[in-house]
Motif scaffolding. Structure first.
Motif, PDB file in Angstrom:
ATOM      1  N   SER A  70     -17.874   3.577   3.566  1.00 12.44           N
ATOM      2  CA  SER A  70     -18.449   3.648   2.224  1.00 12.44           C
ATOM      3  C   SER A  70     -18.060   4.986   1.617  1.00 12.44           C
ATOM      4  CB  SER A  70     -19.969   3.498   2.278  1.00 12.44           C
ATOM      5  OG  SER A  70     -20.328   2.184   2.678  1.00 12.44           O
ATOM      6  N   ILE A  71     -17.639   4.968   0.341  1.00 10.59           N
ATOM      7  CA  ILE A  71     -17.054   6.146  -0.287  1.00 10.59           C
ATOM      8  C   ILE A  71     -17.803   6.464  -1.569  1.00 10.59           C
ATOM      9  CG2 ILE A  71     -14.935   7.146  -1.232  1.00 10.59           C
ATOM     10  CD1 ILE A  71     -13.394   5.091   0.461  1.00 10.59           C
ATOM     11  N   LEU A  72     -18.067   7.750  -1.800  1.00 10.83           N
ATOM     12  CA  LEU A  72     -18.651   8.227  -3.044  1.00 10.83           C
ATOM     13  C   LEU A  72     -17.575   8.917  -3.863  1.00 10.83           C
ATOM     14  CD1 LEU A  72     -21.008   8.949  -4.963  1.00 10.83           C
ATOM     15  CD2 LEU A  72     -21.485  10.919  -3.476  1.00 10.83           C
ATOM     16  N   PHE A  73     -17.361   8.410  -5.097  1.00 10.16           N
ATOM     17  CA  PHE A  73     -16.388   8.982  -6.021  1.00 10.16           C
ATOM     18  C   PHE A  73     -17.120   9.753  -7.121  1.00 10.16           C
ATOM     19  CE2 PHE A  73     -14.327   5.182  -4.311  1.00 10.16           C
ATOM     20  CZ  PHE A  73     -13.081   5.673  -3.932  1.00 10.16           C
ATOM     21  N   SER A  74     -16.517  10.836  -7.579  1.00 11.74           N
ATOM     22  CA  SER A  74     -17.071  11.628  -8.669  1.00 11.74           C
ATOM     23  C   SER A  74     -16.754  10.961 -10.005  1.00 11.74           C
ATOM     24  CB  SER A  74     -16.488  13.043  -8.637  1.00 11.74           C
ATOM     25  OG  SER A  74     -16.923  13.794  -9.733  1.00 11.74           O
ATOM     26  N   THR A  75     -17.760  10.810 -10.856  1.00 12.30           N
ATOM     27  CA  THR A  75     -17.553  10.202 -12.170  1.00 12.30           C
ATOM     28  C   THR A  75     -16.648  11.076 -13.037  1.00 12.30           C
ATOM     29  OG1 THR A  75     -19.735   9.162 -12.084  1.00 12.30           O
ATOM     30  CG2 THR A  75     -18.703   9.352 -14.244  1.00 12.30           C
ATOM     31  N   GLY A  76     -15.667  10.453 -13.643  1.00  9.73           N
ATOM     32  CA  GLY A  76     -14.782  11.159 -14.576  1.00  9.73           C
ATOM     33  C   GLY A  76     -13.423  11.436 -13.980  1.00  9.73           C
ATOM     34  N   ASP A  77     -13.382  12.230 -12.893  1.00  5.36           N
ATOM     35  CA  ASP A  77     -12.075  12.463 -12.267  1.00  5.36           C
ATOM     36  C   ASP A  77     -11.836  11.506 -11.102  1.00  5.36           C
ATOM     37  OD1 ASP A  77     -13.654  13.453 -10.184  1.00  5.36           O
ATOM     38  OD2 ASP A  77     -13.093  15.543 -10.517  1.00  5.36           O
ATOM     39  N   TRP A  78     -12.884  10.818 -10.640  1.00  6.18           N
ATOM     40  CA  TRP A  78     -12.806   9.752  -9.648  1.00  6.18           C
ATOM     41  C   TRP A  78     -12.227  10.222  -8.312  1.00  6.18           C
ATOM     42  CZ3 TRP A  78     -16.106   6.809 -11.675  1.00  6.18           C
ATOM     43  CH2 TRP A  78     -16.154   6.652 -13.062  1.00  6.18           C
ATOM     44  N   TYR A  84     -18.465   7.868   4.373  1.00  5.91           N
ATOM     45  CA  TYR A  84     -19.299   7.603   5.542  1.00  5.91           C
ATOM     46  C   TYR A  84     -18.677   6.482   6.358  1.00  5.91           C
ATOM     47  CZ  TYR A  84     -23.093   6.280   8.601  1.00  5.91           C
ATOM     48  OH  TYR A  84     -23.822   5.979   9.733  1.00  5.91           O
ATOM     49  N   THR A  85     -18.374   6.782   7.618  1.00  7.66           N
ATOM     50  CA  THR A  85     -17.816   5.793   8.543  1.00  7.66           C
ATOM     51  C   THR A  85     -18.907   5.401   9.534  1.00  7.66           C
ATOM     52  OG1 THR A  85     -15.618   6.788   8.367  1.00  7.66           O
ATOM     53  CG2 THR A  85     -16.022   5.321  10.237  1.00  7.66           C
ATOM     54  N   PRO A  86     -19.401   4.174   9.496  1.00  8.21           N
ATOM     55  CA  PRO A  86     -20.493   3.787  10.386  1.00  8.21           C
ATOM     56  C   PRO A  86     -20.001   3.559  11.815  1.00  8.21           C
ATOM     57  CG  PRO A  86     -19.776   1.893   9.118  1.00  8.21           C
ATOM     58  CD  PRO A  86     -18.983   3.065   8.606  1.00  8.21           C
ATOM     59  N   PRO A  87     -20.902   3.649  12.791  1.00 13.16           N
ATOM     60  CA  PRO A  87     -20.534   3.295  14.162  1.00 13.16           C
ATOM     61  C   PRO A  87     -20.099   1.833  14.234  1.00 13.16           C
ATOM     62  CG  PRO A  87     -22.656   4.431  14.084  1.00 13.16           C
ATOM     63  CD  PRO A  87     -22.294   4.093  12.677  1.00 13.16           C
ATOM     64  N   THR A 101     -29.126   8.970   1.202  1.00 20.74           N
ATOM     65  CA  THR A 101     -29.604   8.157   2.313  1.00 20.74           C
ATOM     66  C   THR A 101     -28.956   6.787   2.274  1.00 20.74           C
ATOM     67  OG1 THR A 101     -31.745   9.277   2.056  1.00 20.74           O
ATOM     68  CG2 THR A 101     -31.676   7.383   3.518  1.00 20.74           C
ATOM     69  N   LEU A 102     -28.664   6.253   3.441  1.00 16.72           N
ATOM     70  CA  LEU A 102     -28.195   4.884   3.554  1.00 16.72           C
ATOM     71  C   LEU A 102     -29.012   4.179   4.623  1.00 16.72           C
ATOM     72  CD1 LEU A 102     -26.280   4.588   6.361  1.00 16.72           C
ATOM     73  CD2 LEU A 102     -24.791   6.045   4.974  1.00 16.72           C
ATOM     74  N   VAL A 103     -28.987   2.865   4.603  1.00 20.21           N
ATOM     75  CA  VAL A 103     -29.618   2.082   5.655  1.00 20.21           C
ATOM     76  C   VAL A 103     -28.528   1.259   6.326  1.00 20.21           C
ATOM     77  CG1 VAL A 103     -30.269   0.251   4.014  1.00 20.21           C
ATOM     78  CG2 VAL A 103     -31.433   0.421   6.219  1.00 20.21           C
ATOM     79  N   ARG A 104     -28.517   1.306   7.659  1.00 22.63           N
ATOM     80  CA  ARG A 104     -27.492   0.578   8.406  1.00 22.63           C
ATOM     81  C   ARG A 104     -28.160  -0.269   9.482  1.00 22.63           C
ATOM     82  NH1 ARG A 104     -25.289   5.820  11.800  1.00 22.63           N
ATOM     83  NH2 ARG A 104     -26.723   5.582  13.565  1.00 22.63           N
ATOM     84  N   THR A 118     -24.805  13.967   6.824  1.00 22.93           N
ATOM     85  CA  THR A 118     -24.716  14.485   8.197  1.00 22.93           C
ATOM     86  C   THR A 118     -24.609  13.397   9.252  1.00 22.93           C
ATOM     87  OG1 THR A 118     -27.122  14.493   8.543  1.00 22.93           O
ATOM     88  CG2 THR A 118     -26.146  16.427   7.474  1.00 22.93           C
ATOM     89  N   GLY A 119     -24.987  12.155   8.892  1.00 26.83           N
ATOM     90  CA  GLY A 119     -25.010  11.071   9.864  1.00 26.83           C
ATOM     91  C   GLY A 119     -26.255  11.055  10.727  1.00 26.83           C
ATOM     92  N   GLU A 120     -27.195  11.965  10.484  1.00 25.50           N
ATOM     93  CA  GLU A 120     -28.422  12.032  11.281  1.00 25.50           C
ATOM     94  C   GLU A 120     -29.318  10.830  10.983  1.00 25.50           C
ATOM     95  OE1 GLU A 120     -32.461  14.807  11.716  1.00 25.50           O
ATOM     96  OE2 GLU A 120     -30.845  15.359  10.314  1.00 25.50           O
ATOM     97  N   VAL A 121     -29.854  10.216  12.041  1.00 30.68           N
ATOM     98  CA  VAL A 121     -30.820   9.134  11.866  1.00 30.68           C
ATOM     99  C   VAL A 121     -32.169   9.749  11.504  1.00 30.68           C
ATOM    100  CG1 VAL A 121     -32.046   7.232  12.979  1.00 30.68           C
ATOM    101  CG2 VAL A 121     -29.619   7.597  13.457  1.00 30.68           C
ATOM    102  N   LEU A 122     -32.676   9.386  10.339  1.00 31.44           N
ATOM    103  CA  LEU A 122     -33.924   9.961   9.842  1.00 31.44           C
ATOM    104  C   LEU A 122     -35.139   9.163  10.310  1.00 31.44           C
ATOM    105  CD1 LEU A 122     -32.729  10.628   6.179  1.00 31.44           C
ATOM    106  CD2 LEU A 122     -32.779  12.257   8.085  1.00 31.44           C
ATOM    107  N   HIS A 123     -35.036   7.840  10.236  1.00 32.51           N
ATOM    108  CA  HIS A 123     -36.134   6.970  10.635  1.00 32.51           C
ATOM    109  C   HIS A 123     -35.545   5.655  11.116  1.00 32.51           C
ATOM    110  CE1 HIS A 123     -38.785   9.783   8.604  1.00 32.51           C
ATOM    111  NE2 HIS A 123     -38.068   9.632   7.502  1.00 32.51           N
TER     112      HIS A 123
END
Length: 332
Positions: A70-78, A84-87, A101-104, A118-123
């Motif tokens: 999953s990729i986050l692009f900046s608006t405007g210059d893209w 984020y590369t999931p396990p 935050t993401l849910v996997r 960071t990839g840290e599992v929060l909950h």
């Protein structure tokens, strides 16, 4: 009975006055773009299916892949600002509109809330054992809804910051598997099961009237004030079965209008101000005035299929995901 402690009450919108549904014939299509949006750039996040999600502040666009990065692009210059590369075998199910935050999927009984940076599992949250549980972040990113089954269909609403369960909402009923549900504006859920759609107020647990169709629902969208729901499904017109867009009073269930299309409809969206309704019709995007239902223009592509549509929060950008894995960015 649902309980709530952290938000002020939200009143269920008053139903739109009853009126006979309007039938709008298939229009003569205006020229491409029609002065509304123009193609600005095309992004190529990777192969496969992507779902576009704007950040709530409009500063970025997430291309959520399932599976894949999953990729986050900046608006405007893209430019790419986060990836984020999931396990392995733990696909991302949804991404918070704050971008943090993401849910996997974790396993057959749990999902993880993860810090996207960071990839840290929060909950870790438990569920009833669906292969890939249905989850949806609220538009402000503060809550996560998860469908569950405990002798009945439930919507469980969790607070993202501490993983606590805030609401448990029964009431939605169907004999068929629940195909889809999602958080929408104003602390509401939209449930869809085959040919049945229904809106739920999260804070009160109230359900709108069931919206029944002749065929499976392929797309749905609710307007910003939560009064009108648009759905896409096949239906009979003049003894012919055709793709249709329906406009409903979301709470009373009154049908306001139906609009035929020329091809299968994969996605629907209202603009943030509620003035435009757009649909992915095959490989093109059709744009209507959401009040008069007059067609304002079409965005024509050479693609086989547009699979997802979303407006930026300020309404200046439109992102369309395509079946070839590309993201088309349209601007006013």
């Amino acid at each position: 009975t649902p309980t709530a402690t952290s938000l002020p009450p939200t009143a269920t919108p008053e139903p739109t006055p009853t009126r006979a549904p309007t039938f709008t014939p298939v229009p003569s299509l205006p020229p491409q773009d029609a002065g509304i949006f123009h193609l600005r750039t095309t992004l190529h996040p990777g192969e496969g299916y992507f779902r576009p999600i704007w950040l709530a502040d409009g500063s970025g666009l997430i291309a959520l892949a399932a599976p894949g990065d999953s990729i986050l692009f900046s608006t405007g210059d893209w430019t790419e600002i986060l990836r984020y590369t999931p396990p392995a075998e733990q696909p991302v199910l949804d991404f918070s509109p704050d971008g943090h935050t993401l849910v996997r999927y974790a396993d057959q009984q749990t999902v993880d809330l993860v810090d996207a940076r960071t990839g840290e599992v929060l909950h870790t949250l438990t569920h009833s054992g669906a292969e890939y549980p249905m989850v949806s972040f609220s538009p402000d990113g503060l809550y996560l809804a998860m469908a569950d089954w405990e002798n009945e269909i439930l919507a469980k609403i969790y607070q993202v910051d501490d993983g606590s369960l805030v609401w448990t909402l029964p009431g939605f009923e169907t004999a068929a598997p629940v195909f889809h549900f999602k958080f929408v504006s104003g602390m509401r859920l939209v449930w869809v099961s085959r040919a049945h759609a229904q809106v739920m107020d999260i804070q009160t647990g109230d359900l709108g009237a069931p919206l029944l169709h002749e065929d499976f629902i392929s797309a749905e969208a609710i307007d910003p004030d939560g009064k009108r729901l648009a759905t896409a499904a096949g239906g009979m017109v003049n003894n012919e079965f055709v793709p249709l867009i329906f406009l409903w009073d979301a709470w009373s269930g009154n049908e306001i209008a139906r609009i035929p299309a020329t091809s299968y409809i994969n996605s629907l969206a209202f603009s943030p101000d509620g003035l435009l309704l757009i649909a992915a019709v095959g490989g093109d995007v059709w744009i209507w005035d959401a009040l008069s239902l007059e067609l304002q223009g079409t965005l024509t592509t050479s693609l086989e299929s547009i699979t997802g549509l979303t407006f930026s929060p300020d309404g200046k950008w439109l992102a369309s995901a395509a079946s070839d894995g590309s993201l088309l960015i349209w601007g006013r």
